[in-house]
Design an enzyme around this catalytic site. Structure first.
Site, short mmCIF file in Angstrom:
data_model
loop_
_atom_site.label_atom_id
_atom_site.label_comp_id
_atom_site.label_asym_id
_atom_site.label_seq_id
_atom_site.Cartn_x
_atom_site.Cartn_y
_atom_site.Cartn_z
N GLU A 47 0.87 -1.18 0.00
CA GLU A 47 0.00 0.00 0.00
C GLU A 47 0.90 1.22 0.00
OE1 GLU A 47 -2.78 0.41 3.33
OE2 GLU A 47 -2.65 2.58 3.10
N ARG A 103 1.18 10.34 0.25
CA ARG A 103 1.55 11.39 1.21
C ARG A 103 2.77 12.16 0.76
NH1 ARG A 103 1.15 7.88 6.86
NH2 ARG A 103 -0.71 6.77 6.20
N LYS A 143 -11.02 -0.96 6.38
CA LYS A 143 -9.83 -0.67 7.18
C LYS A 143 -10.32 -0.13 8.53
CE LYS A 143 -6.07 2.75 7.20
NZ LYS A 143 -4.76 2.95 6.56
C1 3PG Z 1 -1.81 4.11 7.82
O1 3PG Z 1 -1.89 5.00 7.00
O2 3PG Z 1 -2.45 3.06 7.71
C2 3PG Z 1 -0.97 4.31 9.04
O3 3PG Z 1 -0.25 5.49 8.96
C3 3PG Z 1 -0.07 3.19 9.35
O4 3PG Z 1 0.03 3.17 10.70
P1 3PG Z 1 1.39 2.76 11.41
O5 3PG Z 1 2.45 3.72 10.92
O6 3PG Z 1 1.11 2.92 12.88
O7 3PG Z 1 1.72 1.35 11.05
#
Ligand code: 3PG
Length: 206
Positions: free
Chosen positions: A40, A44, A128
């Site tokens: 994924e 960003r 999600k």
């Molecule tokens: C996302 O976009 O799913 C999160 O930023 C991922 O979360 P994590 O950095 O705590 O794994």
């Protein structure tokens, strides 16, 4: 691929932030080498869409998707770039409609039962759960399984190698998502072997 299948591709969906386009293909190859053939790529950074396109073109063995889709326009841009699935941190009616219009499988983000029911009304059964740890964690999902049995989740946000198993043990969790597989320092150092190693450990979680 139908949306439910999306939750069954890998036990841990790597959530990846890239700052350099040239890192996209090696990161994808490292994840495949470690046994996680899905990524994924979060929208960003300015290079994200080009990174999706590069991976789609050069690493066909990985299922490349776009994450952090927060506007309807980004859903189309990601699909046009070659994304094969979409993930959003939350969901509005227009965002749901735009992701649906792409024809791609997608995981809309929810954090409450009412949001899950709204997504279900829109036809989404794979969601999600974000931000997972901050929104109640595995205990929340365990509580939701009986009253909302039609939905399965990919919890993301605060998932670690230590707590991942407690989520994966739940009947309504297909996979978890996390950024720990591609830490910024390892990507910056181009340590693809270390990333493959983290992927290998995560792939063994199921
Ligand atoms: C996302 O976009 O799913 C999160 O930023 C991922 O979360 P994590 O950095 O705590 O794994």
């Amino acid at each position: 691929m139908s949306t439910p299948d999306l939750l069954d591709v890998v036990p841990v969906l790597p959530v990846v932030v890239l700052h350099r386009l040239e890192d996209a293909v090696p990161v994808a190859r490292a994840l495949v080498a470690g046994g996680l053939p899905a990524i994924e790529l979060t929208l960003r950074t300015p290079v994200a869409l080009d990174a999706v396109a590069a991976i789609a073109a050069e690493v066909p063995e990985i299922l490349v998707g776009a994450g952090t889709v927060v506007t309807p326009g980004q859903a189309k841009e990601a699909a046009d770039a070659g994304a094969r699935f979409l993930v959003s941190p939350g969901a509005t009616p227009s965002l749901l409609a735009a992701m649906d219009e792409t024809g791609l499988p997608f995981l809309p983000g929810v954090a409450t039962v009412s949001e899950a029911l709204a997504a279900l009304e829109a036809g989404c059964t794979s969601l999600k759960f974000f931000p997972a740890e901050a929104s109640g964690g595995a205990a929340f999902l365990a509580s939701v399984a009986a009253p909302v049995p039609a939905v399965r989740f990919c919890p993301t946000g605060g998932i670690t190698p230590t707590n991942a198993a407690s989520y994966l043990a739940l009947p309504n969790v297909g996979c978890v998502g996390g950024s720990w597989l591609t830490p910024g320092d390892l990507v910056a150092a181009r340590d693809w072997d270390a990333i493959a190693g983290l992927a290998r450990e995560a792939a063994a979680l199921r």
